[in-house]
Design an enzyme around this catalytic site. Structure first.
Site, PDB file in Angstrom:
ATOM      1  CB  SER A 124      -0.892  -0.227   1.449  1.00 28.71           C
ATOM      2  OG  SER A 124      -1.714   1.078   1.622  1.00 28.71           O
ATOM      3  CE1 TYR A 148      -3.675  -2.756   5.182  1.00 26.59           C
ATOM      4  CE2 TYR A 148      -3.084  -0.207   5.084  1.00 26.59           C
ATOM      5  CZ  TYR A 148      -3.804  -1.324   4.696  1.00 26.59           C
ATOM      6  OH  TYR A 148      -4.024  -1.805   2.970  1.00 26.59           O
ATOM      7  CE  LYS A 152      -1.308  -4.146   3.120  1.00 29.78           C
ATOM      8  NZ  LYS A 152      -1.747  -6.319   3.039  1.00 29.78           N
TER       9      LYS A 152
HETATM   10  P1  NAD Z   1     -10.813  -7.059   1.015  1.00 31.31           P
HETATM   11  O1  NAD Z   1     -11.667  -7.003   2.406  1.00 31.31           O
HETATM   12  O2  NAD Z   1     -12.272  -6.410   0.062  1.00 31.31           O
HETATM   13  O3  NAD Z   1     -10.237  -8.728   0.392  1.00 31.31           O
HETATM   14  C1  NAD Z   1     -10.019  -9.401   1.822  1.00 31.31           C
HETATM   15  C2  NAD Z   1      -9.918 -10.671   1.236  1.00 31.31           C
HETATM   16  O4  NAD Z   1      -9.547 -10.836   1.947  1.00 31.31           O
HETATM   17  C3  NAD Z   1     -11.232 -10.906   1.838  1.00 31.31           C
HETATM   18  O5  NAD Z   1     -11.851 -11.383   1.026  1.00 31.31           O
HETATM   19  C4  NAD Z   1     -11.022 -11.487   3.448  1.00 31.31           C
HETATM   20  O6  NAD Z   1     -12.386 -11.861   3.941  1.00 31.31           O
HETATM   21  C5  NAD Z   1     -10.075 -12.358   3.356  1.00 31.31           C
HETATM   22  N1  NAD Z   1      -9.354 -12.246   4.567  1.00 31.31           N
HETATM   23  C6  NAD Z   1      -9.010 -11.300   5.081  1.00 31.31           C
HETATM   24  N2  NAD Z   1      -8.024 -11.932   6.064  1.00 31.31           N
HETATM   25  C7  NAD Z   1      -7.555 -13.387   5.947  1.00 31.31           C
HETATM   26  C8  NAD Z   1      -7.374 -14.970   6.516  1.00 31.31           C
HETATM   27  N3  NAD Z   1      -6.255 -14.596   7.392  1.00 31.31           N
HETATM   28  N4  NAD Z   1      -7.086 -15.522   5.802  1.00 31.31           N
HETATM   29  C9  NAD Z   1      -7.642 -15.601   4.217  1.00 31.31           C
HETATM   30  N5  NAD Z   1      -8.264 -14.560   4.237  1.00 31.31           N
HETATM   31  C10 NAD Z   1      -8.103 -13.855   5.266  1.00 31.31           C
HETATM   32  O7  NAD Z   1      -9.847  -5.884   1.040  1.00 31.31           O
HETATM   33  P2  NAD Z   1      -9.427  -5.713  -0.592  1.00 31.31           P
HETATM   34  O8  NAD Z   1      -9.853  -4.532  -0.025  1.00 31.31           O
HETATM   35  O9  NAD Z   1      -9.669  -6.298  -1.779  1.00 31.31           O
HETATM   36  O10 NAD Z   1      -7.914  -5.615  -0.121  1.00 31.31           O
HETATM   37  C11 NAD Z   1      -6.855  -6.966  -0.752  1.00 31.31           C
HETATM   38  C12 NAD Z   1      -5.508  -6.257  -0.142  1.00 31.31           C
HETATM   39  O11 NAD Z   1      -4.867  -4.966  -1.204  1.00 31.31           O
HETATM   40  C13 NAD Z   1      -5.595  -5.793   1.577  1.00 31.31           C
HETATM   41  O12 NAD Z   1      -4.359  -6.774   2.151  1.00 31.31           O
HETATM   42  C14 NAD Z   1      -5.118  -4.530   1.804  1.00 31.31           C
HETATM   43  O13 NAD Z   1      -4.532  -4.344   2.930  1.00 31.31           O
HETATM   44  C15 NAD Z   1      -3.975  -4.140   0.620  1.00 31.31           C
HETATM   45  N6  NAD Z   1      -4.408  -2.890  -0.054  1.00 31.31           N
HETATM   46  C16 NAD Z   1      -5.791  -2.216  -0.030  1.00 31.31           C
HETATM   47  C17 NAD Z   1      -5.915  -1.098  -0.678  1.00 31.31           C
HETATM   48  C18 NAD Z   1      -7.890  -1.150  -0.458  1.00 31.31           C
HETATM   49  O14 NAD Z   1      -7.561   0.528  -0.596  1.00 31.31           O
HETATM   50  N7  NAD Z   1      -8.288  -1.376  -0.841  1.00 31.31           N
HETATM   51  C19 NAD Z   1      -5.337  -0.443  -0.448  1.00 31.31           C
HETATM   52  C20 NAD Z   1      -3.979  -0.567  -0.594  1.00 31.31           C
HETATM   53  C21 NAD Z   1      -3.699  -2.188  -0.068  1.00 31.31           C
END
Ligand code: NAD
Ligand code: UDP
Length: 334
Positions: A124, A148, A152
């Site tokens: 991120s 958080y 990362k």
């Molecule tokens: P999201 O919450 O929609 O998807 C994450 C998925 O991981 C979910 O389906 C959840 O059920 C699953 N999950 C969580 N913990 C778990 C575990 N211990 N074991 C198995 N599954 C697990 O989030 P997203 O927006 O799709 O983000 C995906 C990744 O991208 C994350 O790592 C997040 O930190 C990173 N990210 C997201 C953003 C954003 O704004 N959406 C920005 C930067 C980074």
């Protein structure tokens, strides 16, 4: 290629599953459904025209992961699974370190056991902390300012150590800026559980009449209209960035940190205006105090992605808003 997507039922994972599957990859989703639902699996089948294999499991379950990696003959992993709410991470740091850091260690152990050495990690822009200069390139010092972001950063550093210890690994840390929007079909999109923390899903819910008004956090930033500026990237552009990254890793070993953003900043008021235009709805708002920990401006220098991945985010702000609205309408009338 056989690709395991941890967190594949989530927002970014599901969109990436569509792109990879359409490119002919065999995609397997692995998710504990803590922040997603099985419904997305039906929608994915509708879009892809075939069922996408899904395993319900936690990334901390090394044994199950190891079995899945072997039984599906996985070649590469895209690691989305984790918790992602900045505010919550300050209240529940142990949950964040367990899911995000311990979860990644568990995944790496399973990969090591099976001799799989290709991983794309969802990092991120938060790892940069308060910008010392803009736009943010990948050489900008990292200094995450919340738990958080630190999870990362810890994972990025851990992955760098892994490559140092064994040069056969192929690792990319993708530093996402602000992913928004939905698949063009409107069948999948971002549907946060509970009140949204992020701007776009909040705007969507206000436009849909589910919330009375948007609170704009701060109107006195040193930005053109006083509100916070961010680099919003269409989730389908982001998803395509993962496909391009897998392609890069098929040709090169090592550790790579790559920004995925557009390079363009929009303010909160720009976003409201664009959304009103795309949806034809009003988004009532009130400017309130700044949110603790927010920076005034944050946007990417996206040239490394352009050079290494041959990737340029091409979808417009209007497409981001229109697709997010289409998804909202599809879930509202279900
Ligand atoms: P999201 O919450 O929609 O998807 C994450 C998925 O991981 C979910 O389906 C959840 O059920 C699953 N999950 C969580 N913990 C778990 C575990 N211990 N074991 C198995 N599954 C697990 O989030 P997203 O927006 O799709 O983000 C995906 C990744 O991208 C994350 O790592 C997040 O930190 C990173 N990210 C997201 C953003 C954003 O704004 N959406 C920005 C930067 C980074
Ligand atoms: N924001 C806002 N009201 C909200 C949510 C967010 O004004 O209800 C602002 C926030 O202050 C920031 C921008 O919108 O300037 C993007 O916030 P978001 O939480 O989506 O992303 P991040 O801050 O993590 O970049």
């Amino acid at each position: 290629m056989n690709v395991l997507l941890t967190g594949g039922a989530g927002y970014i994972g599901s969109h990436t599953a569509v792109v990879l599957s359409q490119l002919g990859h065999q995609v397997i989703l692995y998710d504990n459904l803590s922040n997603s639902s099985c419904i997305v699996l039906e929608k994915l089948a509708q879009i892809a025209g075939r069922k996408i294999p899904f395993v319900k499991g936690d990334v901390r379950d090394t044994g199950l992961l190891s079995n899945v990696l072997a039984s599906y003959e996985i070649n590469a992993v895209v690691h989305f699974a984790g918790l992602k709410a900045v505010g919550e991470s300050a209240q529940k740091p142990i949950d964040y370190y367990t899911n995000n850091v311990q979860g990644t260690i568990s995944l790496l152990q399973a990969m090591q056991l099976r001799g799989i050495k290709t991983i794309v990690f969802s990092s991120s822009a938060t790892v940069y902390g308060e910008p010392r200069y803009l736009p943010l390139d990948e050489n900008h010092p990292t200094n995450a300012t919340n738990p958080y972001g630190r999870t990362k950063l810890h994972v990025e550093e851990m992955l760098r150590d892994v490559v140092t210890s064994d040069s056969q690994w192929r690792i990319a840390c993708l530093r996402y800026f602000n992913p928004v929007g939905a698949h063009e079909s409107g069948l999948i999109g971002e549907s946060p559980c509970g009140a949204p923390n992020n701007l776009m899903p909040y705007i969507v819910q206000v436009a849909a009449g589910q919330r009375a008004k948007l609170e704009v956090f701060g109107g006195d930033y040193p930005t053109p209209d006083g509100t916070g500026v961010r680099d919003y990237i269409h989730v389908m552009d982001l998803a395509e960035g993962h496909a391009a990254t897998l392609n890069l890793l098929s040709q090169t070993t090592g550790w790579h940190a790559i920004n995925l953003g557009t390079g363009k900043g929009y303010s909160v008021l720009d976003m409201i205006q664009a959304f009103e235009k795309a949806s034809g709805r009003q988004v009532p708002y009130e400017v309130v105090a700044r949110r603790a920990g927010d920076v005034a401006e944050c946007f990417a220098y996206p040239n490394k992605a352009r050079e290494l991945l041959n990737m340029t985010a091409r979808r417009t702000l209007n497409e981001m808003c229109a697709s997010a609205w289409r998804f909202q309408q599809s879930i509202q009338f279900e």
